[in-house]
Design a protein around this motif. Sequence first.
Motif, short mmCIF file in Angstrom:
data_model
loop_
_atom_site.label_atom_id
_atom_site.label_comp_id
_atom_site.label_asym_id
_atom_site.label_seq_id
_atom_site.Cartn_x
_atom_site.Cartn_y
_atom_site.Cartn_z
N SER A 1 0.86 -1.20 0.00
CA SER A 1 0.00 0.00 0.00
C SER A 1 0.88 1.24 0.00
O SER A 1 2.10 1.15 0.22
CB SER A 1 -0.88 0.01 1.25
N GLY A 2 0.28 2.40 -0.20
CA GLY A 2 1.02 3.66 -0.19
C GLY A 2 1.78 3.86 1.11
O GLY A 2 2.95 4.26 1.11
N GLY A 3 1.11 3.56 2.23
CA GLY A 3 1.75 3.75 3.53
C GLY A 3 2.91 2.80 3.73
O GLY A 3 3.96 3.18 4.28
N MET A 4 2.75 1.56 3.28
CA MET A 4 3.84 0.59 3.40
C MET A 4 5.03 1.02 2.56
O MET A 4 6.19 0.91 2.98
CB MET A 4 3.36 -0.80 2.99
N LYS A 5 4.75 1.51 1.35
CA LYS A 5 5.85 1.98 0.49
C LYS A 5 6.60 3.14 1.15
O LYS A 5 7.83 3.20 1.09
CB LYS A 5 5.30 2.45 -0.86
N GLN A 6 5.84 4.06 1.76
CA GLN A 6 6.49 5.20 2.42
C GLN A 6 7.33 4.74 3.60
O GLN A 6 8.41 5.26 3.84
CB GLN A 6 5.46 6.24 2.88
#
Length: 293
Positions: free
Chosen positions: A134-139
């Motif tokens: 997810s976006g948060g995991m990537k960040q």
Amino acid sequence: MELQIRHLSKTYSNGVKALDDVSLDIPKGMFGLLGPNGAGKSTLMRTIATLQEPDSGSITLGDLDVLRSKTEVRRRLGYLPQEFGVYPKISAYDMLDHIAILKGIGSHRRELVEELLKRVNLWDVRKKALGGFSGGMKQRFGIAQALIGDPQLIIVDEPTAGLDPGERNRFYNLLSEIGEQVIVILSTHIVEDVKELCPQMAIIDKGRVLFSGSPADALQGVHNRIWTSAVSRESMPSLVQELPVISTRMVAGQPVLHVYSEQQPADGFKVSEADLEDVFFTYIKGHKPAEQA
Ligand code: ADP
């Protein structure tokens, strides 16, 4: 250790003046660089990260001349760019291990990679391909890679755009933990990011620094000068024409006008306790609050 930026200017070949005589002192801890899209934040971040040259000005990190000692700066720098590309088919573990090799980590690499994956809370998914994150995991993965090599300066460019509230919170917690020991510059157009995290901040627009200091100082500058009133949709266009409106916020479906004024701007307006968003729009709309005038 402090990052000092002096008289930095940059005009792109299309004539856009992205940085216009920017000077800032950035101490240890979280520093919020707040500005709307196009303000010049990425240009400033890339310049500090030694990825592009300014036309003029200087940057020092402690006693290091940033613009002349690029290799040394890169060794001390962790950078999480706006667009963080990953190889979609590689697992988090393998990618982090690979980046650690590129950054020259020899001994203790396994321990380091494992520790970082745990620290950013990706341990359970370390064998999963990054493409499915997810976006948060990537960040959070982006933060892990930025932390390799014990950087003294960490730059995160627009990190919370596209994150849902839960992911944003996890990311805030992670950043504030890191921010205790090193300089972390958080560039963002989201006022809440700065409000939650940063003891020091600057507001920039059109390449210029409009404010620099603590959020409390920023609020002091607009104290007793933010007036609000709920208005009807019909009366809104003419009020926006007549009054120094800085923003319109919807509250339970009804527009509430926020006005910057030393006196009551019109009947029905009450002086209100300003928040950081009021400060931001006051500066962006070109007003000069008390302490800064
Ligand atoms: P921000 O990160 O605050 O959105 P940027 O630093 O990306 O701001 O951009 C500042 C201004 O410079 C914008 O007007 C943008 O269009 C322009 N700009 C950015 N990069 C380039 C470039 N490589 N060439 C020309 N103009 C650019």
